[in-house]
Design an enzyme around this catalytic site. Structure first.
Site, PDB file in Angstrom:
ATOM      1  N   HIS A  77      40.364  -3.220  -1.953  1.00 32.23           N
ATOM      2  CA  HIS A  77      39.966  -3.439  -3.341  1.00 32.23           C
ATOM      3  C   HIS A  77      38.577  -2.868  -3.625  1.00 32.23           C
ATOM      4  O   HIS A  77      38.299  -2.446  -4.743  1.00 32.23           O
ATOM      5  CB  HIS A  77      40.027  -4.926  -3.678  1.00 32.23           C
ATOM      6  CG  HIS A  77      41.410  -5.385  -4.022  1.00 32.23           C
ATOM      7  ND1 HIS A  77      41.711  -6.044  -5.189  1.00 32.23           N
ATOM      8  CD2 HIS A  77      42.583  -5.257  -3.351  1.00 32.23           C
ATOM      9  CE1 HIS A  77      43.017  -6.308  -5.217  1.00 32.23           C
ATOM     10  NE2 HIS A  77      43.553  -5.846  -4.100  1.00 32.23           N
ATOM     11  N   ASP A  78      37.707  -2.864  -2.638  1.00 34.70           N
ATOM     12  CA  ASP A  78      36.408  -2.225  -2.838  1.00 34.70           C
ATOM     13  C   ASP A  78      36.579  -0.726  -3.027  1.00 34.70           C
ATOM     14  O   ASP A  78      35.992  -0.135  -3.941  1.00 34.70           O
ATOM     15  CB  ASP A  78      35.486  -2.503  -1.651  1.00 34.70           C
ATOM     16  CG  ASP A  78      34.120  -1.859  -1.824  1.00 34.70           C
ATOM     17  OD1 ASP A  78      33.492  -2.076  -2.872  1.00 34.70           O
ATOM     18  OD2 ASP A  78      33.686  -1.125  -0.921  1.00 34.70           O
ATOM     19  N   VAL A  81      37.971   0.598  -6.668  1.00 35.62           N
ATOM     20  CA  VAL A  81      37.146   0.647  -7.881  1.00 35.62           C
ATOM     21  C   VAL A  81      35.784   1.245  -7.545  1.00 35.62           C
ATOM     22  O   VAL A  81      34.984   0.637  -6.864  1.00 35.62           O
ATOM     23  CB  VAL A  81      36.983  -0.765  -8.487  1.00 35.62           C
ATOM     24  CG1 VAL A  81      36.203  -0.688  -9.793  1.00 35.62           C
ATOM     25  CG2 VAL A  81      38.343  -1.399  -8.715  1.00 35.62           C
ATOM     26  N   SER A  87      30.623  -2.303  -3.914  1.00 35.41           N
ATOM     27  CA  SER A  87      30.352  -2.832  -5.247  1.00 35.41           C
ATOM     28  C   SER A  87      31.053  -4.162  -5.482  1.00 35.41           C
ATOM     29  O   SER A  87      30.602  -4.982  -6.288  1.00 35.41           O
ATOM     30  CB  SER A  87      30.764  -1.824  -6.322  1.00 35.41           C
ATOM     31  OG  SER A  87      32.152  -1.539  -6.244  1.00 35.41           O
ATOM     32  N   GLU A 100      33.586  -6.440 -11.444  1.00 37.98           N
ATOM     33  CA  GLU A 100      34.940  -6.107 -11.020  1.00 37.98           C
ATOM     34  C   GLU A 100      35.642  -7.273 -10.355  1.00 37.98           C
ATOM     35  O   GLU A 100      36.868  -7.399 -10.420  1.00 37.98           O
ATOM     36  CB  GLU A 100      34.932  -4.907 -10.083  1.00 37.98           C
ATOM     37  CG  GLU A 100      34.190  -5.128  -8.774  1.00 37.98           C
ATOM     38  CD  GLU A 100      34.173  -3.888  -7.893  1.00 37.98           C
ATOM     39  OE1 GLU A 100      35.204  -3.576  -7.286  1.00 37.98           O
ATOM     40  OE2 GLU A 100      33.109  -3.227  -7.834  1.00 37.98           O
ATOM     41  N   PRO A 175      46.317  -1.198  -9.813  1.00 38.38           N
ATOM     42  CA  PRO A 175      47.662  -1.053 -10.373  1.00 38.38           C
ATOM     43  C   PRO A 175      48.520  -2.300 -10.197  1.00 38.38           C
ATOM     44  O   PRO A 175      48.175  -3.206  -9.432  1.00 38.38           O
ATOM     45  CB  PRO A 175      48.230   0.112  -9.569  1.00 38.38           C
ATOM     46  CG  PRO A 175      47.547  -0.005  -8.251  1.00 38.38           C
ATOM     47  CD  PRO A 175      46.156  -0.484  -8.539  1.00 38.38           C
ATOM     48  N   HIS A 205      50.911  -4.206   5.107  1.00 35.79           N
ATOM     49  CA  HIS A 205      51.653  -5.394   4.717  1.00 35.79           C
ATOM     50  C   HIS A 205      52.236  -6.125   5.922  1.00 35.79           C
ATOM     51  O   HIS A 205      52.955  -7.105   5.754  1.00 35.79           O
ATOM     52  CB  HIS A 205      52.776  -5.010   3.751  1.00 35.79           C
ATOM     53  CG  HIS A 205      52.285  -4.681   2.379  1.00 35.79           C
ATOM     54  ND1 HIS A 205      53.125  -4.328   1.346  1.00 35.79           N
ATOM     55  CD2 HIS A 205      51.031  -4.629   1.859  1.00 35.79           C
ATOM     56  CE1 HIS A 205      52.420  -4.089   0.254  1.00 35.79           C
ATOM     57  NE2 HIS A 205      51.139  -4.259   0.544  1.00 35.79           N
TER      58      HIS A 205
END
Length: 338
Positions: A77-78, A81, A87, A100, A175, A205
């Site tokens: 996830h870092d 974005v 961030s 975020e 997404p 996963h």
């Protein structure tokens, strides 16, 4: 099959891989080739870095077996974005009310404080040398290794950002959970990833869980999203994740394991994909699509091949759109901009 859990604080969302897809084709930010990174970047400035990271993380994994999946998701996830720049660790300051991290798609992000604790230790050992963005990558690398996966050699030298984007940017770049094979292959091809590497990175996963609010999206259009789903597994998902609103608190708090061995980084994910036991659309589709099925079958039969392909894909993902040199900074505290 493992029984579902319903403790929100212990869960890790399904977006371990989905969270990377949009930003990898965005051309509106400066990109830095990962050749700018180095495998011996801290050899002189912080030689005990990897030892310190490992010794800090290992006890946490023993206390919380869900931590590895959380750290792997934190990295993804870092990087999604604004690139791999830490961030996602920055708390809002000044006039900025929402960062975020406040995006609904970042629901369930955990273990940010662990990165901060490691950084505090490193500021004693080698002050103002190690970036928070490198720590996120190293923590994710350890998460894979300590759950039975490969110990991946990763190049280092990333710098941290001086700002965090708004929640609206994260909303647009993270997404949905309904990505299919076509979108994954085209998006990962944008970072020079082969089909084999694209299928391998889906092996993220292998650990963690899928929240019911993401599972429910599979039942919105059954003809499009339920290909290659074992009827018994579909019944199981409908029992665990009944038809309440996908945005409800119950849907967010309830989740199912990603595969039969969701605490171990192994090839069970690919066995489940072939058998039609994938939680998400992509988990099922890669098991039948003629472009991806050969690699799913190969990984299910050969763990070493999976580990090698995953390692290559991990390096590409963790090195994409990084800041190096004077393009970023080394923050002394990970959740604040100095």
């Amino acid at each position: 099959m493992m029984k579902p859990k319903s403790v929100a604080a212990a869960c890790t969302s399904c977006f371990l891989v989905m969270s990377l897809l949009c930003s990898f084709i965005s051309g509106d930010q400066n990109e830095t080739s990962y050749e700018s990174l180095s495998y011996n970047y801290y050899e002189k400035t912080c030689p005990r870095l990897e030892e310190i990271v490992r010794s800090s993380i290992s006890p946490m994994f023993a206390l919380d077996p869900t931590a590895p999946a959380a750290l792997l998701r934190l990295m993804f996830h870092d990087c999604q974005v604004q690139g791999c720049d830490a961030s996602i660790l920055i708390e809002p300051s000044g006039d900025q009310q929402f960062t975020e991290l406040d995006s609904a798609k970042n629901f369930g992000i955990r273990k940010r404080e662990l990165i901060g604790a490691i950084k505090t230790s490193l500021e004693v050992e080698c002050p103002q040398q190690v970036s928070c963005s490198d720590l996120i990558i190293l923590a994710a690398r350890e998460a894979v290794a300590l759950t039975g996966g490969p110990l991946i050699a990763v190049p280092l030298g990333r710098k941290d950002s001086l700002s965090t984007p708004s929640k609206h940017v994260a909303d647009s770049e993270l997404p949905p959970s309904t990505a299919d094979v076509d979108s994954i292959l085209s998006l990962f091809a944008g970072i020079d990833m082969t089909i084999e590497e694209s299928v391998a990175i889906m092996g993220s996963h292998s650990i963690g869980v899928t929240h019911c609010n993401n599972v429910l999206s599979r039942f919105d259009n059954e003809n499009a999203t339920n290909a290659n789903m074992d009827p018994r597994f579909q019944t199981f998902l409908r029992v665990v994740c009944p038809e309440f609103s996908p945005t409800s608190k119950t849907a967010e708090a309830t989740f199912v394991p990603n595969d039969q061995t969701s605490l171990i980084f192994d090839t069970a994910y690919y066995d489940d994909s072939i058998a039609g036991r994938g939680n998400l659309r992509i988990d099922s589709e890669i098991g039948v699509d003629p472009r991806t099925r050969p690699f799913v079958e190969a990984f299910a039969a050969d763990q070493d091949r999976f580990f090698n392909a995953f390692s290559s894909a991990f390096v590409k993902l963790s090195s994409y759109r990084v800041l190096t040199g004077n393009n970023g900074v080394v923050r002394t505290v990970c959740d604040k901009v100095d």
